[in-house]
Design a protein around this motif. Structure first.
Motif, short mmCIF file in Angstrom:
data_model
loop_
_atom_site.label_atom_id
_atom_site.label_comp_id
_atom_site.label_asym_id
_atom_site.label_seq_id
_atom_site.Cartn_x
_atom_site.Cartn_y
_atom_site.Cartn_z
N MET A 193 -14.47 18.67 -2.73
CA MET A 193 -15.95 18.22 -2.98
C MET A 193 -16.56 18.54 -4.26
O MET A 193 -17.28 17.66 -4.79
N HIS A 194 -16.08 19.66 -4.77
CA HIS A 194 -16.43 20.01 -6.06
C HIS A 194 -15.88 18.81 -7.15
O HIS A 194 -16.97 18.78 -7.98
N LYS A 195 -14.94 18.46 -6.91
CA LYS A 195 -14.35 17.44 -8.00
C LYS A 195 -15.35 16.29 -7.85
O LYS A 195 -15.35 15.50 -8.61
N PHE A 196 -15.57 15.82 -6.55
CA PHE A 196 -16.29 14.73 -6.26
C PHE A 196 -17.56 14.69 -6.65
O PHE A 196 -18.30 13.83 -7.31
N LEU A 197 -18.27 15.99 -6.75
CA LEU A 197 -19.48 16.16 -7.32
C LEU A 197 -19.71 15.94 -8.84
O LEU A 197 -20.50 15.41 -9.41
N MET A 198 -18.59 16.62 -9.55
CA MET A 198 -18.47 16.48 -10.96
C MET A 198 -18.26 14.97 -11.23
O MET A 198 -18.82 14.66 -12.32
#
Length: 158
Positions: free
Chosen positions: A1-6
């Protein structure tokens, strides 16, 4: 999820020009186009009826200048230049061919050599330009434009 947000933040920041108005984009494109146009060069030179539109620019220019000089020289042959001394000089006629085909004298350079005959010389030039056959205006990107020309007039008194 963190990568998607970035990735989402990255694309969001790199696509800020999506929020730029269409008017600003259009204005920017128009300015770029105007800067790329060479305003000192015509696409088509002015044409008399006897000149062909489909020939090259150099031939159009030559035809226009030849017809103009022929007409002016024929009219000026009748102008009687009176001088106490033998006069051989050049006067430069600057004129503007308007986008509607009209002609206006911009200036006559070196006319002081004519002395008190300068006014009648200018009047004779004006009359000669008024009697020119119909001229199609110069074109820039298909639009009629104003064009300034300069021609030498050689004076010879005897």
């Amino acid at each position: 999820m963190h990568k998607f947000l970035m990735v989402l933040v990255f694309f969001g920041l790199s696509s800020c020009n999506l929020f730029e108005s269409k008017e600003e984009k259009t204005q920017e494109l128009v300015e770029q186009e105007l800067q790329s146009i060479d305003w000192n060069d015509l696409d088509h030179y002015p044409l008399f009826d006897e000149c062909e539109e489909v020939v090259s620019k150099a031939e159009q220019k030559s035809c226009f200048e030849n017809k103009l000089v022929f007409h002016l020289s024929a009219d000026l042959q009748e102008f009687q230049l009176v001088s106490e001394q033998n006069l051989k000089d050049v006067v430069f006629l600057d004129f503007m061919l308007e986008s509607n085909g009209g002609i206006a004298i911009v200036s006559i350079e070196n006319q002081e050599i004519l002395g008190n005959q300068a006014a009648s010389f200018r009047q004779r030039i004006r009359q000669s330009l008024d009697r020119l056959p119909k001229i199609e205006p110069a074109l820039k990107r298909g639009v009629p434009v104003r064009a300034k020309f300069r021609i030498p007039i050689f004076l010879n008194s005897k």
